[in-house]
Scaffold this active site. Structure first.
Site, PDB file in Angstrom:
ATOM      1  N   LEU A  43       0.953  -1.266  -0.245  1.00 20.94           N
ATOM      2  CA  LEU A  43       0.287   0.300  -0.036  1.00 20.94           C
ATOM      3  C   LEU A  43       0.732   1.229   0.060  1.00 20.94           C
ATOM      4  O   LEU A  43       1.934   1.203   0.404  1.00 20.94           O
ATOM      5  CB  LEU A  43      -1.390   0.083   1.383  1.00 20.94           C
ATOM      6  CG  LEU A  43      -2.137  -1.227   1.727  1.00 20.94           C
ATOM      7  CD1 LEU A  43      -2.841  -0.678   2.511  1.00 20.94           C
ATOM      8  CD2 LEU A  43      -2.743  -1.361  -0.088  1.00 20.94           C
ATOM      9  N   ASP A  44       0.530   2.491  -0.603  1.00 20.27           N
ATOM     10  CA  ASP A  44       0.652   3.077  -0.501  1.00 20.27           C
ATOM     11  C   ASP A  44       1.406   3.849   0.833  1.00 20.27           C
ATOM     12  O   ASP A  44       0.373   3.333   1.445  1.00 20.27           O
ATOM     13  CB  ASP A  44      -0.199   4.647  -1.505  1.00 20.27           C
ATOM     14  CG  ASP A  44       0.714   3.890  -3.190  1.00 20.27           C
ATOM     15  OD1 ASP A  44       1.035   3.614  -3.704  1.00 20.27           O
ATOM     16  OD2 ASP A  44      -0.551   4.927  -3.032  1.00 20.27           O
ATOM     17  N   MET A  45       2.568   4.706   1.046  1.00 19.61           N
ATOM     18  CA  MET A  45       2.714   5.129   2.515  1.00 19.61           C
ATOM     19  C   MET A  45       1.169   5.939   3.053  1.00 19.61           C
ATOM     20  O   MET A  45       0.906   5.829   4.245  1.00 19.61           O
ATOM     21  CB  MET A  45       3.984   6.004   2.285  1.00 19.61           C
ATOM     22  CG  MET A  45       4.137   6.307   3.749  1.00 19.61           C
ATOM     23  SD  MET A  45       5.513   7.470   3.523  1.00 19.61           S
ATOM     24  CE  MET A  45       5.273   9.470   3.392  1.00 19.61           C
ATOM     25  N   THR A  54      -1.573   5.436   2.609  1.00 14.17           N
ATOM     26  CA  THR A  54      -2.386   4.598   1.910  1.00 14.17           C
ATOM     27  C   THR A  54      -2.876   3.430   3.321  1.00 14.17           C
ATOM     28  O   THR A  54      -2.157   3.118   4.005  1.00 14.17           O
ATOM     29  CB  THR A  54      -3.416   4.273   0.783  1.00 14.17           C
ATOM     30  OG1 THR A  54      -2.651   4.509   0.356  1.00 14.17           O
ATOM     31  CG2 THR A  54      -4.556   2.773   0.934  1.00 14.17           C
TER      32      THR A  54
END
Length: 562
Positions: free
Chosen positions: A409-411, A413
């Site tokens: 997951l993106d940082m 998110t």
């Protein structure tokens, strides 16, 4: 060259009450300073007035939307040697097909000026390109290619025909020997064998002559074709050499100053980067132009900001009036030199926003672990930050084997992630993600009212190599990306969505929401494609997998904290 008085813009309002910052803007991650906002507002007001130049920004009803193109502008608040406060303005690249416009700082090097060597050198390259195109399209080239193919096919056909006939004669000789053995005496039989052997030799000689005949014809056709192709290769080689020489010569003209007076050209600045060669357009962005002008005219840089004005490009996500950081691939090496010696704001990208946030484990067994990642925590260690889901799980499960990470997951998110505690489990989970049998559901708040209750977005995505990690929509080279959405709730100015990504491209949900061909509404808090907020309002709320060892279907959910 424009003079200082032409580009220095005094503020129209009173700025005496504003406190001057002690450190200059960190250009790759910032919130505009009040003085930068004031300067931007003054420039934006000017852009809305009639001008002596015309550019189709796509902002009025009369503008041709298909031909419209927005532009990145920059403002640099500066202080004169006699302590007057004002600002400089610049645009990236060209504006209204011009590189110099009164009131804006000039380019560091104007390749289009009448005194520039660029036009003359480019004319030589264009002549070579014209010769290449003419020769490439010469009907003789096609004729020679067809003749060569015809000769090769002729040889193949003649050879196959001869071999077939020779094979038949060989079988006949074999049959003659067999019959003669029974019908002739020894002397007669030997005489026949000599005759048949001579016929075999004759066939071999005929085969040799056939090959020689066709090889001569093919060689002549090949020679004629190669002569023309070699001319094309030489023209292409000449064009590459001239282009590379002009590029190096051009890059040498872009010489950038810093506050201590050091000067470096683009060749020197980019030789230490992974790509070695400056990308197209390097040095023509607003930020380097602004700083160069300030240093040249002894103006002290105070704060800086860049904003987008006009229609968004078809591929990128740019929003009218929104502020953006300087780009990485073109500007980071240049600004790294230009800002050397200046006190800068802290780089927030070096800070770990997830440092004090807990990583909740919502399921674990001997094979897998499912966590609820908080916003701000990296999935895997970064260049400067080690703390991550990976490092924390590695520390908590020191006996785990295999790579642990299956997806990311993106940082920014938050939400559910599954990790494997051994190699077999990792392989089983990876197969599910590759086969897209994993069910994922995200919750997102977008800035605006989505009118359709549900829908789908299929915009192919590719990396913006000039501004990593941002993604672009590209229908030619982009990878397929598919998102389904359903409206959960609408409030006064935002919509809560349930998002179902069918593919897992980088920033897929962000771009599909923000792009004008998608929902045209960025996710709240999306600093890449919208506006920064307390956090990114994107959360991986639901995850369904098959256990990689027991094959039992497992479902997990975690509600967002926004």
């Amino acid at each position: 060259m424009l003079e200082s008085a032409d580009c220095f813009r005094p503020f129209t309002g009173d700025v005496s009450t504003y406190d001057l910052p002690t450190r200059f803007t960190f250009p790759f991650y910032y919130q505009p300073h009040p003085l930068a906002l004031l300067a931007a507002e003054q420039l934006q007001h000017e852009l809305q007035q009639p001008t002596h130049w015309q550019h189709n920004f796509g902002l009025s009803d009369s503008d041709d939307k298909d031909q419209a193109s927005g532009k990145m502008f920059g403002v640099l608040v500066v202080q004169t040697p006699d302590n007057r406060l004002g600002f400089l303005a610049a645009f990236s690249g060209k504006l209204a097909e011009q590189t110099q416009i009164r009131g804006f700082v000039p380019p560091v090097f104007d390749m289009l000026s009448k005194d520039s060597f660029f036009k003359d050198d480019l004319a030589i390259i264009n002549n070579v390109s014209s010769d290449y195109k003419t020769l490439s399209n010469n009907p003789l080239r096609q004729q020679l290619a067809e003749l060569l193919t015809k000769q090769q096919h002729g040889f193949d056909n003649a050879l196959n025909e001869f071999k077939q006939q020779a094979s038949e004669r060989k079988q006949q000789r074999k049959l003659q020997r067999k019959q003669a053995k029974q019908q002739l005496n020894e002397q007669q039989y030997q005489q026949l064998c000599v005759q048949l052997s001579q016929q075999s030799v004759i066939d071999k000689l005929k085969l040799r002559d056939l090959k020689i005949y066709w090889q001569q014809r093919i060689s002549q056709a090949q020679e004629n074709y190669d002569e023309l192709e070699n001319q094309l290769k030489q023209l292409a080689k000449t064009r590459r050499k001239l282009s590379a020489k002009l590029q190096r010569k051009l890059f040498a003209q872009y010489q950038f100053l810093n506050i201590v007076g050091q000067r470096k050209d683009l060749n020197d600045i980019f030789k230490e980067t992974p790509f070695k060669v400056p990308p197209a357009g390097a040095g023509d962005c607003a930020a380097p132009k602004l700083l160069q002008y300030a240093f040249n005219h002894k103006l002290k840089p105070v704060v800086m900001a860049e904003f987008w004005w006009g229609e968004s490009p078809k591929s990128e996500v740019r929003r009218h009036r929104h502020f953006y950081p300087s780009c990485y691939s073109k500007c980071q090496p240049i600004l790294g030199h230009m800002l050397d010696g200046m006190a800068l704001d802290d780089n927030p990208l070096l800070e770990n926003p997830g440092k004090d946030k807990a990583l909740d484990i919502i399921y674990q067994d001997q094979d897998i672990v499912v966590v609820n990642k908080p916003s701000g925590l990296l999935s895997v260690p970064g260049k400067t930050i080690e703390d991550s889901v990976y490092s924390r799980i590695k520390q908590r499960f020191p006996n785990a084997t295999g790579p642990l990470i299956v997806h990311r997951l993106d940082m920014s998110t938050s939400g559910l992630m599954v990790l494997a505690l051994n190699a077999k489990a990792n392989k089983g989970l990876q197969r599910q993600f590759i086969a897209r049998t994993v069910t994922k559901n995200y919750i997102a708040d977008v800035d605006g009212i989505v009118t359709n209750d549900e829908g789908e977005i299929t915009l192919p995505l590719t990396l913006d190599i000039n501004d990593r990690p941002r993604q672009m929509v590209c229908f030619d080279t982009g990878k397929p990306a598919h998102t389904l959405y359903k409206v959960m709730e609408r409030t006064a100015n935002r919509t809560r969505l349930s998002l179902f990504p069918k593919t897992g491209r980088t920033h897929q949900l962000r771009v599909h929401c923000a792009h004008r061909l998608g929902l045209n509404m960025p996710i709240i808090g999306d600093e890449h494609y919208g506006n920064a907020a307390d956090r990114l309002h994107l959360h991986a709320q639901y995850l369904q997998i098959k256990h990689p060892i027991s094959h039992q279907v497992l479902s997990f959910s975690a509600e967002p904290d926004f």
